[in-house]
Design a protein around this motif. Structure first.
Motif, PDB file in Angstrom:
ATOM      1  N   ASN A  87      32.314  35.263  35.808  1.00 51.39           N
ATOM      2  CA  ASN A  87      33.310  35.726  37.112  1.00 51.39           C
ATOM      3  C   ASN A  87      34.641  35.209  36.831  1.00 51.39           C
ATOM      4  O   ASN A  87      35.594  35.842  37.602  1.00 51.39           O
ATOM      5  N   THR A 118      36.344  35.445  34.097  1.00 51.89           N
ATOM      6  CA  THR A 118      36.667  36.684  33.072  1.00 51.89           C
ATOM      7  C   THR A 118      37.277  37.652  34.271  1.00 51.89           C
ATOM      8  O   THR A 118      38.279  37.907  34.119  1.00 51.89           O
ATOM      9  N   PHE A 119      36.391  38.026  34.933  1.00 53.16           N
ATOM     10  CA  PHE A 119      36.772  39.181  35.877  1.00 53.16           C
ATOM     11  C   PHE A 119      37.847  38.902  37.109  1.00 53.16           C
ATOM     12  O   PHE A 119      38.606  39.697  37.296  1.00 53.16           O
ATOM     13  N   THR A 120      37.729  37.533  37.276  1.00 58.44           N
ATOM     14  CA  THR A 120      38.901  37.008  38.314  1.00 58.44           C
ATOM     15  C   THR A 120      40.230  37.052  37.532  1.00 58.44           C
ATOM     16  O   THR A 120      41.298  37.678  38.170  1.00 58.44           O
ATOM     17  N   ASN A 121      40.248  36.664  36.288  1.00 62.10           N
ATOM     18  CA  ASN A 121      41.261  36.711  35.476  1.00 62.10           C
ATOM     19  C   ASN A 121      41.796  38.272  35.350  1.00 62.10           C
ATOM     20  O   ASN A 121      43.248  38.427  35.359  1.00 62.10           O
ATOM     21  N   ILE A 122      40.818  39.193  34.983  1.00 64.04           N
ATOM     22  CA  ILE A 122      41.487  40.640  34.498  1.00 64.04           C
ATOM     23  C   ILE A 122      41.957  40.998  36.028  1.00 64.04           C
ATOM     24  O   ILE A 122      42.749  41.808  36.046  1.00 64.04           O
ATOM     25  N   LYS A 123      41.164  40.820  37.048  1.00 62.21           N
ATOM     26  CA  LYS A 123      41.809  41.341  38.683  1.00 62.21           C
ATOM     27  C   LYS A 123      43.088  40.907  38.757  1.00 62.21           C
ATOM     28  O   LYS A 123      43.972  41.818  39.172  1.00 62.21           O
ATOM     29  N   SER A 124      43.518  39.622  38.369  1.00 61.96           N
ATOM     30  CA  SER A 124      44.689  39.047  38.641  1.00 61.96           C
ATOM     31  C   SER A 124      45.727  39.647  37.877  1.00 61.96           C
ATOM     32  O   SER A 124      47.040  39.806  38.300  1.00 61.96           O
ATOM     33  N   GLN A 125      45.398  40.071  36.723  1.00 66.13           N
ATOM     34  CA  GLN A 125      46.434  40.852  35.771  1.00 66.13           C
ATOM     35  C   GLN A 125      46.683  42.388  36.180  1.00 66.13           C
ATOM     36  O   GLN A 125      47.582  43.016  35.711  1.00 66.13           O
ATOM     37  N   LEU A 126      45.642  42.755  36.978  1.00 67.03           N
ATOM     38  CA  LEU A 126      45.877  44.387  37.163  1.00 67.03           C
ATOM     39  C   LEU A 126      46.934  44.460  38.335  1.00 67.03           C
ATOM     40  O   LEU A 126      46.977  43.890  39.374  1.00 67.03           O
TER      41      LEU A 126
END
Length: 67
Positions: free
Chosen positions: A55, A57-65
């Motif tokens: 969770n 990791t995906f939150t981190n990826i989402k914030s970088q998009l």
């Protein structure tokens, strides 16, 4: 007649109890049940721990998009 039925009933009951305590298949089934329960707890604990990491990791990826 009632005395004979009482005697038979007591002897029959004692034989059933003795057979119950000699029978080990129930104990084996309980042991397998306990092992399955422990494995389930370990899987749930592991999935919970990994789920939190995934969770974040995906939150981190989402914030970088962008967007």
């Amino acid at each position: 007649m009632a005395e004979m039925n009482d005697k038979w009933s007591k002897e029959h009951t004692m034989k059933l109890v003795a057979r119950f305590f000699k029978n080990e298949s129930g104990a084996t089934a309980i042991e397998y049940g306990l092992i399955a329960a422990l494995i389930s707890v370990a899987i749930i604990g592991g999935a919970t721990a990994v789920g939190g990491g995934v969770n974040s990791t995906f939150t981190n990826i989402k914030s970088q998009l962008p967007g």
